[in-house]
Design an enzyme around this catalytic site. Structure first.
Site, PDB file in Angstrom:
ATOM      1  N   LYS A 143     -12.195   1.581   2.000  1.00 29.01           N
ATOM      2  CA  LYS A 143     -10.789   1.541   1.612  1.00 29.01           C
ATOM      3  C   LYS A 143     -10.135   2.925   1.734  1.00 29.01           C
ATOM      4  O   LYS A 143     -10.834   3.932   1.919  1.00 29.01           O
ATOM      5  CB  LYS A 143     -10.681   1.012   0.181  1.00 29.01           C
ATOM      6  N   HIS A 190     -14.891  -2.664   0.155  1.00 29.26           N
ATOM      7  CA  HIS A 190     -14.797  -4.121   0.022  1.00 29.26           C
ATOM      8  C   HIS A 190     -15.985  -4.701   0.761  1.00 29.26           C
ATOM      9  O   HIS A 190     -16.379  -4.185   1.810  1.00 29.26           O
ATOM     10  CB  HIS A 190     -13.506  -4.646   0.663  1.00 29.26           C
TER      11      HIS A 190
END
Length: 146
Positions: free
Chosen positions: A11, A117
């Site tokens: 991210k 993620h």
């Protein structure tokens, strides 16, 4: 356990902190092979589409804003039990609850900026991988032990 694929995203906070190489090295050390990878800056439409499952949740707008705040690294990882292995390496969603030595414990700031993620199931992994990578962009290969 079967050989499978999973999607991993480093991210914007992970990119900003300069830990891309360290994150990838942890995956490789655990036997997860990167078979597709790209750095991109997600558009609002891409982020909204990817996280559409969370559209009714109160954090949706903040999540989209964060995921479009800077570049991300998208990866397809392949290996035995890739989904579960990736989730174990990432650690709990909340870094305060993550086990020592996990990516989130070591690099994440908080539950919103949690560095990575990973797909939560083999079924979702197929959907998530195909969202960002056509099959022609995925290149499987055999590792030769050094």
């Amino acid at each position: 356990m079967a050989n499978e694929r999973t999607l991993s995203i480093i991210k914007p906070d992970g990119v900003e902190k300069g830990v891309i190489g360290q994150v990838i090295a942890r995956f490789e050390k655990a036997g997860l092979k990167p078979i597709a990878m790209k750095m991109t800056h997600l558009s609002q439409a891409e982020a909204e589409g990817f996280y559409a499952v969370h559209k009714a949740r109160p954090f949706f707008n903040d999540l989209v804003k964060f995921m479009t705040s800077g570049p991300v690294v998208l990866m397809v990882l392949e290996g035995e039990g890739a989904v579960a292995k990736n989730r174990e390496i990432m650690g709990a969603t909340d870094p305060a609850k993550a086990a020592a030595g996990t990516i989130r414990k070591d690099f994440a700031s908080n539950i919103e900026k949690n560095t990575v993620h990973g797909s939560d199931s083999a079924e979702n992994a197929k959907i998530e991988v195909s969202y960002f990578f056509p099959e022609t962009a995925i290149h499987t290969y055999e590792w030769k032990k050094a």
